[in-house]
Design an enzyme around this catalytic site. Structure first.
Site, mmCIF file in Angstrom:
data_model
loop_
_atom_site.group_PDB
_atom_site.id
_atom_site.type_symbol
_atom_site.label_atom_id
_atom_site.label_comp_id
_atom_site.label_asym_id
_atom_site.label_seq_id
_atom_site.Cartn_x
_atom_site.Cartn_y
_atom_site.Cartn_z
ATOM 1 C CG ASP A 109 -8.325 -18.308 -7.550
ATOM 2 O OD1 ASP A 109 -8.335 -19.329 -7.052
ATOM 3 O OD2 ASP A 109 -7.556 -17.275 -7.338
ATOM 4 C CG ASN A 130 -6.616 -22.126 -4.241
ATOM 5 O OD1 ASN A 130 -6.674 -21.453 -5.326
ATOM 6 N ND2 ASN A 130 -5.883 -23.230 -4.388
ATOM 7 C CG ASP A 174 -4.084 -20.482 -7.253
ATOM 8 O OD1 ASP A 174 -5.231 -20.284 -7.810
ATOM 9 O OD2 ASP A 174 -3.654 -21.557 -7.413
ATOM 10 C CG ASP A 202 -9.794 -23.186 -7.031
ATOM 11 O OD1 ASP A 202 -10.860 -23.079 -6.745
ATOM 12 O OD2 ASP A 202 -8.975 -22.309 -6.670
ATOM 13 C CG ASP A 236 -14.421 -33.172 -21.856
ATOM 14 O OD1 ASP A 236 -14.403 -33.977 -22.836
ATOM 15 O OD2 ASP A 236 -14.671 -32.053 -21.925
ATOM 16 C CG ASP A 279 -12.036 -34.254 -27.000
ATOM 17 O OD1 ASP A 279 -12.624 -33.185 -26.846
ATOM 18 O OD2 ASP A 279 -11.169 -34.544 -27.233
ATOM 19 C CD GLU A 315 -15.538 -32.271 -29.845
ATOM 20 O OE1 GLU A 315 -15.252 -30.981 -29.998
ATOM 21 O OE2 GLU A 315 -14.700 -32.802 -29.489
ATOM 22 C CG HIS A 322 -13.917 -25.677 -24.617
ATOM 23 N ND1 HIS A 322 -14.815 -26.684 -24.620
ATOM 24 C CD2 HIS A 322 -12.854 -26.528 -24.748
ATOM 25 C CE1 HIS A 322 -14.644 -27.680 -25.085
ATOM 26 N NE2 HIS A 322 -13.479 -27.652 -25.298
ATOM 27 C CG ASP A 323 -13.436 -26.253 -28.427
ATOM 28 O OD1 ASP A 323 -12.283 -26.070 -27.956
ATOM 29 O OD2 ASP A 323 -14.085 -27.458 -28.569
HETATM 30 C C1 GLC Z 1 -12.276 -30.926 -28.637
HETATM 31 C C2 GLC Z 1 -12.169 -30.376 -27.649
HETATM 32 C C3 GLC Z 1 -11.170 -29.169 -27.870
HETATM 33 C C4 GLC Z 1 -9.887 -29.877 -27.990
HETATM 34 C C5 GLC Z 1 -9.857 -30.940 -28.893
HETATM 35 C C6 GLC Z 1 -8.824 -32.019 -28.749
HETATM 36 O O1 GLC Z 1 -12.738 -30.575 -29.871
HETATM 37 O O2 GLC Z 1 -13.248 -29.441 -27.189
HETATM 38 O O3 GLC Z 1 -11.115 -28.212 -26.938
HETATM 39 O O4 GLC Z 1 -8.868 -28.878 -28.302
HETATM 40 O O5 GLC Z 1 -10.907 -31.641 -28.841
HETATM 41 O O6 GLC Z 1 -8.821 -32.644 -27.706
HETATM 42 CA CA CA Z 2 -7.181 -21.360 -7.555
#
Ligand code: GLC
Ligand code: CA
Length: 549
Positions: free
Chosen positions: A26, A28, A30, A34, A103, A199, A253, A325-326
């Site tokens: 972060d 700034n 909040d 970012d 992405d 994606d 992906e 992130h999944d």
């Molecule tokens: C991909 C992304 C995931 C998202 C899904 C739908 O698997 O990595 O985070 O929820 O697509 O967009």
């Molecule tokens: Ca921020």
């Protein structure tokens, strides 16, 4: 052999760092990560030895799926900055020799995207056919929230959503939608970005007539009618043409993609993608822990790795990853929080030396672990919440929460632990999401100071990989695939080879020496213990180099 050498080949020598911005840094004050924070941390990212950044979505979004539900493809979410700030980050990254990929989420938009707001008004406006509407639903499941269809009164029709209700699927059969996609690509490429991570790209073409689906996996009824759909290659080749006007690459992906279908994307006359994120190695334990509980099996993990390494060798190119992130954090998943440093370093070596372009997810390089929140009400990921309230309802709540601890995507989404100050140095304000309470022990500042830390091990691995053509282009071979404790593979090029040995065991284990290396003396290049013996210590990893093999 297929032609794989082309102008985009630069990505083969690279490695990437993935930023999920909301929890990165972060700048700034909040409480939300970012682009100001990213700007400040560019020297850190560069110091890892990576060559590029993949940004998970940073566009305006109501955040029903944290950015994967986009309401404007050509702007930056105000939480994260604006286009000027993005340009600053992009220019600075380029100046430092880092590529930047975005992405591209085009299977669906947010239901708050202006296209959808128009589309749902009626059946005869310019956006009516931008989405997939039907008078009656079919039997498809959504992957995130119950049935795949949602009723809209204004049209007296249902729209398709393969993911959450707030993620209506675009109608890619409509040429106007494809034109929009191409415009979006040009918008970012003209600004200077170097490529896209696309994606769920294998889902964008749906079978004509949308027939009922058969049971495939829980929550995936219908998948066989939209995975690798009938026009996928046609549509992707249109997008490819746009990319060909620039020096960029496309990484798709491919959830549930098989090696066989991946080859159609990565090679041959239809070659439409440069790399794919496959999922086979995510199935070695708990991709679906919520409803199928499987203990981790190293043999399965190795089998998946080897299958992709072998199939693509000389033909395609792998995108290597263990975290994103999944998925839950790998130390909690395949390693040991007790043997934190040992397993974190071993897990780095187990994939960074395979053939392909490695991706490292924020926090992975310091060995961040899963968070265990006290109540389901504290979780924010739509799929975790749905799963908790859908599966195993007969079990007691504690047991169900335990499943969430093992599998939730939220474990990958806690703020990055920069130091041991309040809020882990992520923000001066209260962070938007829970910081893992172990931040005093696991943080960047502490690992910077320790030459043997996970962080410095990642640096060593990436530097070693960069120096060695064998580790980049060499062939891959696995030894003792049935061994339940040790993963052993070699990379060979001309008269050099590397042997990578990884113990997944908490107990000492004795490695066998492959026949071909018997009587040969290798140079120990890398190890996560100070001393080596005949046995491998818990989660020990070693990398040997041999000449004249
Ligand atoms: C991909 C992304 C995931 C998202 C899904 C739908 O698997 O990595 O985070 O929820 O697509 O967009
Ligand atoms: Ca921020």
């Amino acid at each position: 052999m297929e032609q794989t050498v082309n102008k985009r080949d630069w990505y083969k020598k690279m490695s990437f760092y993935q930023i999920w911005i909301r929890s990165f840094a972060d700048g700034n004050g909040d409480g939300i990560g970012d682009l100001y924070g990213v700007y400040d941390k560019l020297p850190y990212i560069k110091s890892l030895g990576v060559d590029g950044i993949w940004f998970s979505p940073i566009y305006p979004s109501p955040n029903a799926d944290f950015g994967y539900d986009i309401s404007d493809y050509k702007d930056i979410h105000p939480d994260y900055g604006d286009l000027d700030q993005f340009k600053k980050v992009l220019d600075k990254a380029h100046e430092m020799g880092l590529k930047v990929i975005m992405d591209l989420v085009i299977n669906h938009t947010s239901d708050e995207h202006p296209w959808f707001l128009e589309s749902k008004k009626g059946r005869d406006n310019p956006y009516s056919d931008y989405y997939i509407w039907r008078d009656k639903p079919n039997n498809w499941d959504s992957l995130f929230e119950g049935e795949a269809w949602e009723y809209v009164k204004e049209r007296d029709q249902y729209y398709l959503h393969i993911f959450a209700k707030k993620q209506p699927d675009l109608n890619m059969d409509n040429p106007k939608v494809r034109q929009e996609v191409k415009d979006i690509m040009r918008f970012w490429l003209d600004m200077g970005v170097d490529g896209f991570r696309e994606d769920v790209i294998n889902f964008i073409s749906k079978k004509e007539g949308l027939p009922n689906g058969l049971f495939f996996l829980p929550a995936a009824k219908g998948m066989s009618h939209y995975k690798d759909g009938p026009h996928i290659h046609e549509y992707l080749s249109e997008f490819r043409k746009v990319c060909d006007e620039y020096d960029c690459f496309q990484l798709g992906e491919g959830p549930m993609t098989t090696v066989k279908s991946a080859m159609n994307y990565l090679t041959g006359p239809t070659k439409s993608l440069d790399m794919m994120f496959s999922f086979d190695h995510m199935m070695a334990d708990c991709l679906y822990t919520e409803y199928i509980h499987r203990p981790f099996s190293l043999v399965k993990l190795k089998k998946a790795f080897t299958k992709w390494q072998k199939a693509l060798d000389g033909k395609g190119w792998n995108a290597l990853y263990m975290e994103n992130h999944d998925h839950p954090r790998i130390i909690s998943r395949y390693g040991s929080e007790h043997f934190h440093r040992e397993s974190g370093t071993m897990l780095a070596a187990c994939y960074l030396f395979q053939q392909g372009t490695p991706f490292i997810y924020q926090g992975q390089e310091i060995g961040m672990t899963n968070i265990k929140l006290m109540s389901i009400d504290q979780y924010v990921d739509v799929s975790s919440i749905t799963n908790y309230y859908t599966y195993h309802l007969k079990e007691d709540p504690e047991r169900r929460l335990h499943r969430i601890h093992l599998s939730s995507r939220d474990s990958a989404r806690t703020p990055v632990q920069w130091d041991d100050s309040e809020n882990a140095g992520f923000s001066k304000a209260k962070p938007w999401f829970y910081v893992n309470p172990n931040y005093k022990k696991i943080n960047v500042a502490k690992e910077e100071k320790d030459p043997d830390s996970i962080l410095n091990f990642y640096r060593k691995c990436l530097a070693l990989r960069k120096r060695s053509d064998t580790l980049i282009y060499g062939s891959y071979n696995e030894f003792f695939p049935k061994d339940p404790n040790i993963f052993m593979y070699e990379r060979c090029l001309e008269n050099e080879s590397y042997l990578i040995i990884c113990s997944f065991s908490r107990l000492p284990v004795k490695p066998k020496k492959p026949e071909k290396y018997k009587g040969m003396h290798g140079e120990l290049i890398l190890c996560n213990y100070k001393e080596t013996g005949r046995f491998l210590k818990p989660f020990e990893t070693r990398v040997y180099r041999y000449k004249n093999t």
